[in-house]
Structure formats: structure tokens, C-alpha cells
Design an enzyme around this catalytic site. Structure first.
Site, mmCIF file in Angstrom:
data_model
loop_
_atom_site.group_PDB
_atom_site.id
_atom_site.type_symbol
_atom_site.label_atom_id
_atom_site.label_comp_id
_atom_site.label_asym_id
_atom_site.label_seq_id
_atom_site.Cartn_x
_atom_site.Cartn_y
_atom_site.Cartn_z
ATOM 1 N N ARG A 171 -17.366 -22.229 34.514
ATOM 2 C CA ARG A 171 -18.072 -21.209 35.299
ATOM 3 C C ARG A 171 -19.581 -21.191 35.084
ATOM 4 O O ARG A 171 -20.257 -20.295 35.576
ATOM 5 C CB ARG A 171 -17.462 -19.830 35.022
ATOM 6 C CG ARG A 171 -16.028 -19.761 35.485
ATOM 7 C CD ARG A 171 -15.411 -18.379 35.473
ATOM 8 N NE ARG A 171 -14.053 -18.461 35.970
ATOM 9 C CZ ARG A 171 -12.984 -18.711 35.222
ATOM 10 N NH1 ARG A 171 -13.126 -18.860 33.901
ATOM 11 N NH2 ARG A 171 -11.797 -18.815 35.756
ATOM 12 N N THR A 215 -13.646 -21.980 29.516
ATOM 13 C CA THR A 215 -13.979 -22.022 30.936
ATOM 14 C C THR A 215 -15.193 -21.176 31.288
ATOM 15 O O THR A 215 -15.717 -21.268 32.394
ATOM 16 C CB THR A 215 -12.791 -21.528 31.770
ATOM 17 O OG1 THR A 215 -12.471 -20.177 31.391
ATOM 18 C CG2 THR A 215 -11.563 -22.404 31.568
ATOM 19 N N GLY A 231 -6.908 -18.885 27.490
ATOM 20 C CA GLY A 231 -5.648 -19.373 26.933
ATOM 21 C C GLY A 231 -4.622 -18.305 26.639
ATOM 22 O O GLY A 231 -3.706 -18.527 25.846
ATOM 23 N N ASN A 294 -4.986 -10.353 28.875
ATOM 24 C CA ASN A 294 -3.644 -9.808 28.681
ATOM 25 C C ASN A 294 -3.097 -10.065 27.280
ATOM 26 O O ASN A 294 -3.483 -11.026 26.615
ATOM 27 C CB ASN A 294 -2.687 -10.431 29.688
ATOM 28 C CG ASN A 294 -2.681 -11.956 29.625
ATOM 29 O OD1 ASN A 294 -3.462 -12.596 30.334
ATOM 30 N ND2 ASN A 294 -1.828 -12.538 28.801
ATOM 31 N N ASP A 337 0.421 -8.461 33.702
ATOM 32 C CA ASP A 337 -0.725 -9.377 33.765
ATOM 33 C C ASP A 337 -1.958 -8.691 34.348
ATOM 34 O O ASP A 337 -2.745 -9.295 35.058
ATOM 35 C CB ASP A 337 -0.375 -10.627 34.584
ATOM 36 C CG ASP A 337 -1.337 -11.779 34.304
ATOM 37 O OD1 ASP A 337 -1.885 -11.848 33.197
ATOM 38 O OD2 ASP A 337 -1.529 -12.628 35.201
ATOM 39 N N LYS A 364 -7.913 -5.459 37.517
ATOM 40 C CA LYS A 364 -6.818 -5.961 38.346
ATOM 41 C C LYS A 364 -6.001 -4.808 38.918
ATOM 42 O O LYS A 364 -5.258 -4.989 39.884
ATOM 43 C CB LYS A 364 -5.905 -6.867 37.514
ATOM 44 C CG LYS A 364 -6.400 -8.291 37.343
ATOM 45 C CD LYS A 364 -5.306 -9.139 36.715
ATOM 46 C CE LYS A 364 -5.711 -10.577 36.573
ATOM 47 N NZ LYS A 364 -4.598 -11.389 35.991
ATOM 48 N N TRP A 412 -11.145 -12.641 38.068
ATOM 49 C CA TRP A 412 -12.359 -12.929 37.301
ATOM 50 C C TRP A 412 -13.623 -12.748 38.127
ATOM 51 O O TRP A 412 -14.732 -12.718 37.580
ATOM 52 C CB TRP A 412 -12.323 -14.359 36.761
ATOM 53 C CG TRP A 412 -12.294 -15.421 37.825
ATOM 54 C CD1 TRP A 412 -11.194 -15.973 38.383
ATOM 55 C CD2 TRP A 412 -13.421 -16.030 38.466
ATOM 56 N NE1 TRP A 412 -11.552 -16.901 39.339
ATOM 57 C CE2 TRP A 412 -12.912 -16.957 39.415
ATOM 58 C CE3 TRP A 412 -14.808 -15.887 38.337
ATOM 59 C CZ2 TRP A 412 -13.740 -17.733 40.228
ATOM 60 C CZ3 TRP A 412 -15.634 -16.659 39.157
ATOM 61 C CH2 TRP A 412 -15.103 -17.577 40.076
#
Length: 568
Positions: A171, A215, A231, A294, A337, A364, A412
Site C-alpha cells: 500500500r 502490506t 496475517g 480481528n 470478521d 466494517k 481497509w
């Protein structure tokens, strides 16, 4: 490189997608092989590097003073969120609501890396630095002319062993101290010379054999490079850490699962809570503030009873020591999640008629959360910016349907805030999903552990939103719906504009006050990355990566598009 697919991971991502399973299976297998998702034993060593290009002669050194002055400066885009606030607001207004209809591409720079492309470029005095996704085990940091798209130098890194869940993405980069910093999927933090692209140092920050991957775009504060890790689908313990910007030596590390409370037994040791989006920094209060992912296992809480502190939370640390200052948990004991992974953002908001320092985060859950920046106390939740149906129902063996689905709400994708309209602009997804409860598997190092499954509902709701939310009231100012779930990011400017991209290739400009679409341009690949704005020699530019998205199966590309108004 030895390659192995993971049937449970593929199955999960198949269920996430709106496309037919047979079509997606081919995409998933090809992507997994391309990314090099490998076994947890017998790892190959990455780190092979190469630099091609020429030395940049201009001044591209970013100082602490420049970073702290970024909110009021207008020419550059120095950090992922443009400033330490993560506001993604540009004070430029040469391109505005009256003339944006004339906006046109001045360069389409093709990187040669066609895969999920989620980078936020940074721009330093006319030089753009951007990171690519990984293709054929290689990922790159590219320096290019920010007005023409001409590549000046390319630093290429060859990854070793990796395990990833959601595409071989990166990113973005960070710049300071005459260097540019990037993270690799196989868990290395790298510093390269901003003028030459030559590697200055490289540090391993985690172990990919256990499921850690990198990332995010790092951020730099004075002598520290601050990073986290992805991860959370593996039984790992999340963290955020600071490294010496000159040497790469670790200064401090904070683990995001509390070893003293909120977890049954020793489940905190493998409890997830990863940090994989760029933190924000409050220099005045000496805070680094971030959102957390999460708990693990993701969708079954039987083996981790308790609140699972500090997962699904907004967390503030002392930036000098890495010690906890406060936290606010959005979802306790999450089994849906519903991780908090959109960038935290510093804003000042009204609280009982008084302006107070605050932090906002788009969940979320489809609420925008605003907490007091000094205490972590909730000030308000917004009106829902996406549909909420049967929310927080417990998964069953037969399955239950609910909205938001496991992708959100906002995933994200970083929002943007305009101090002119006092609105925050949030991307969202309406994906009706079925959540099914399954037997929880034990925590085995290096093996993915989900706990249950979710899938899209056939012929169910599948669309996306862009929503303006008044941060002082939490009320929706306007909402725009598009035909597919939204993922990428938002840019707001002083020209009364909001820019964002769609998975079908459209790059859009909206009136920031009304939401009216004023301009669009199709780039032929999913525009699933955050746009930026900057100026060079008095001319304003808007740029965005167009490369699609693995998780939502939007069409791939490899381009960075640069736009400007015609010269008079």
C-alpha cells in the site's frame, strides 16, 4: 520457490466473491501461484535486490519539519495519508468543481506489475515514489517524474517464503532522512536512498513461516519508522513496532493482544489483532494511534472467550516508548470478521458544543466511530453508512444472513476529511453474506485458522457506496450508490471535490457538498487505490493507481494515471 495452495483459504475467498465460483477458482489458483504462498517449513531466503535507473539530481530529502508542516503546505504528498492526521485532504484548488469537467490524463505510466494494485504514491518536489504488488515473486519501489510518468529508477526486491490471505499487495512507501522506506511481503523493512534507489539497510521485522506478512505503508516520525503486520487469519500475535530510521534497529514493540485480561487461558498468544494499515501521529500529544484487526480464530470464539482486548479497536500509544495510553474497542469478542482496519484519522469535532481533539475510524460495522483523542472515550457513532440487517446474529451450523458482510462496511479503504465541509467521505460495501459456524481448529504454528465460513448470498445485495458524514453530528450528508462493492480510498480537495475509484474502471470526481458526479474517466482496470493531489511548478495534478483487486476480482492492470487541466 516452492508453492502450495491452501484449500481452506481459497474456499473462503471464493465465498467472499460475487462472481461464479468456477471463474474465481481459476483466478485464485493463478494468483496464489503467482504470489508464491508457500509452506511454513523449508523456507527460501528472499532479499535479492536490483536497482536500474539514474540518480535524481533534485532535492528529495524529507525533513521532520516538512512532515509536521504538511497540513498547511500544498505542493507535496509526503506520507500515505498526506499528513500525520491521515486526512487525505489537499488544500489545492486549481482543479475545482467548476472546471473539473476539463480534467484530462497527461500520463499513463505502466509499471509492468499487473496484480492487485493498492498503493498510495508519495510526491516529493516533483518526484513520485510508489510501490507495486508482487508479481512472479518480485515487488518494486519506483521513482518517477510526477508530471510525465517517466521512470527515473526502479528498486526491485525478490521475496522469499510468504503466506498471504488477500492478494500480493503493497500500500505504499514513506520518505524521510534522505531515504524512502518500504515493507515486503516476506516481512522485511527496507531503506533505500531517495536519490539513487540504492539499498541502505534491510531488517526482518517478523517471521513469514508463521503467517506474518507486510502490506502496509510505513510512517516516519523523527528518527522512527513505524510499522505493523498483516496475517490475522493465522494464529499469530499482532504488533506495532518502531525502528531506527538510520540503522533499522528496533526501538520498541507493542503487542495488540493483552496478556493480562480479556482472553481465556493463554489464547492471547495466538489471538491475532494485526495492524496492517498506516497509523496516524499526534506530535503535540506524543501519540501514535492505529486500528487493529480481528481476533484469531476469526469466526469462532469458543477457544478465546472474553472481550479479546485489544482486537477490533482504536489504540493510542506513547510514540516514544510504545506504552499503552488508551484504547476503544469497537466490537468485543468478534465472530464476524468485523475488524477495525480503515486508517485512524485525527479530527477536531464538536462534543456538547465544544470543539475537542478526536480520532475517527470507519468500521466494517458501517458506523463511523469518533473517540476523544486524549481519553479514548466514545463521542459518537455515525448513522449507518451501509445497510445493517440481522447484525451481530450468532453464526449457526445452518448459517445466518446478515449485513454488513465480512468485508464491511468499510474495509481497509482510507476515508478523507474536508475541513471546509466538515464531512468525512467513506467508501462502503453492501454484500449480503451467510455466516456458518464450524468446529474450531487448534492453533498450529504456520497453519491458517479460520473457525467457520461466510459466503455471498446468491442474488443478494451486492453494491457499493460513497458517503459523506458530518463529523459534528454523525448524520449522513449525502450517499451515492454504485453497482459494485467499493474498495480503494478517497481524496478530498479545497476545490470542493471528492475523488474516488470504482472496480469497473471508472475514476470519479464528485461535488464535495452535494455528491453530484461532475467528471469521470475509465482506466480499463479496477481503480482500487487511493488518489492523491499535488502540484509541480504551480500546476495541480491528481494521480491514482489502476490495477484491480484480487479479493473482489476486479480487472487487473499495472498503471498509474496522472491528470491535470489543459495548459492555457
Amino acid at each position: 520457490m516452492t508453492t502450495k495452495t491452501d484449500d481452506s483459504r481459497l474456499a473462503r475467498r471464493l465465498r467472499l466473491a460475487a462472481l461464479p465460483a468456477a471463474a474465481l477458482l481459476g483466478l485464485a489458483l493463478a494468483q496464489t501461484a503467482q504470489a508464491g504462498a508457500v509452506q511454513a517449513e523449508g523456507s527460501e531466503t528472499g532479499g535479492k535486490t536490483a536497482v536500474v535507473g539514474k540518480t535524481i539530481t533534485g532535492d528529495v530529502s524529507v525533513t521532520t519539519k516538512m512532515l509536521e508542516a504538511a497540513p498547511k503546505a500544498d505542493a507535496n504528498w509526503l506520507v500515505s495519508g498526506r499528513d500525520y492526521d491521515n486526512s487525505r485532504f489537499s488544500p489545492l484548488k486549481q482543479i475545482n468543481a467548476a472546471n473539473v469537467k476539463d480534467l484530462a490524463p497527461v500520463a499513463i505510466a505502466q509499471t509492468g506489475y499487473s496484480a492487485s494494485f493498492e498503493t498510495t504514491p508519495i510526491v516529493v518536489n516533483g518526484i513520485m515514489y510508489l510501490t507495486t504488488p508482487m508479481v512472479n515473486s518480485k515487488q518494486a519501489l519506483i521513482a518517477m517524474n510526477a508530471t510525465t510518468g517517466q521512470t527515473l529508477w526502479t528498486y526491485t526486491y525478490t521475496d522469499g517464503q510468504i503466506q498471504i490471505c488477500c492478494g500480493p499487495v503493497n500500500r505504499g512507501a514513506a520518505a524521510s532522512n534522505g531515504m524512502v522506506y518500504m515493507l515486503t511481503l516476506d516481512d522485511h523493512l527496507i531503506a533505500v536512498n531517495a536519490r539513487t534507489g540504492k539499498q541502505e539497510w534491510m531488517t526482518q521485522v517478523a517471521d513469514p513461516r508463521y503467517g506474518y506478512s507486510e502490506t502496509m505503508a510505513p510512517t516516519v516520525y523523527k528518527n522512527m519508522v513505524i510499522i505493523g503486520s498483516a496475517g490475522g487469519e493465522w494464529p499469530i500475535r499482532g504488533f506495532i513496532a518502531a525502528y531506527d530510521a538510520q540503522t533499522g534497529k528496533q526501538i520498541w514493540r507493542f503487542h495488540t493482544t493483552d496478556s493480562k485480561a480479556g482472553w481465556e487461558g493463554d489464547s492471547w498468544k495466538t489471538g491475532g489483532g494485526t495492524v496492517w494499515t498506516t497509523p496516524t501521529v499526534d506530535p503535540k500529544r506524543g501519540l501514535v494511534i492505529f486500528s487493529t484487526g480481528n481476533p484469531n480464530p476469526d469466526l469462532n470464539g469458543a477457544a478465546r472467550k472474553g472481550d479479546n482486548r485489544y482486537t477490533d479497536s482504536i489504540v493510542a500509544l506513547n510514540i516514544h516508548t510504545g506504552k499503552l495510553v488508551w484504547y476503544y474497542q469497537e466490537v468485543k469478542h468478534d465472530v464476524w470478521d468485523y475488524d477495525a482496519v480503515s486508517n485512524a484519522m485525527l479530527i477536531d469535532v464538536k462534543d456538547h458544543g465544544k470543539m475537542v481533539p478526536a480520532v475517527g475510524e470507519a468500521g466494517k460495522t458501517a458506523w463511523y466511530y469518533i473517540v476523544n483523542r486524549e481519553t479514548g472515550k466514545l463521542i459518537r457513532k455515525s448513522q449507518p453508512f451501509d445497510k445493517q440487517e440481522n447484525m451481530f446474529a450468532q453464526p449457526t451450523p445452518k448459517g445466518v444472513q446478515m449485513l454488513p458482510g465480512a468485508n464491511g462496511g468499510d474495509d481497509w479503504s482510507p476515508p478523507a476529511f474536508s475541513p471546509i465541509t466538515r464531512d468525512v467521505y467513506v467508501m462502503g460495501m453492501n454484500q449480503l453474506m451467510t455466516f456458518t459456524n464450524e468446529k474450531s481448529s487448534p492453533a498450529i504454528p504456520g497453519q491458517i485458522r479460520l473457525g467457520s465460513t461466510f459466503k455471498n448470498v446468491d442474488h443478494g445485495i451486492q453494491d457499493g457506496t460513497l458517503t459523506a458524514i458530518d463529523v459534528d453530528t454523525g448524520k449522513i450528508a449525502w450517499n451515492d450508490t454504485v453497482p459494485q462493492p467499493m474498495m480503494g480510498g478517497v481524496l478530498a480537495t479545497a476545490g470542493n471535490l471528492v475523488f474516488t475509484g470504482e472496480g469497473n474502471g471508472w475514476f470519479d470526481a464528485m461535488d464535495a457538498k452535494t455528491g453530484k458526479r461532475l467528471w469521470r474517466f475509465n482506466l480499463g482496470a479496477g481503480v482500487n487505490a487511493p488518489p492523491i493531489a499535488y502540484s509541480v511548478k504551480g500546476r495541480e495534478y491528481v494521480a491514482v493507481a489502476a490495477g484491480g483487486n484480487f479479493q473482489l476480482s476486479y480487472p487487473y492492470g499495472d498503471a498509474v494515471a496522472i491528470f491535470a487541466l489543459p495548459k492555457k
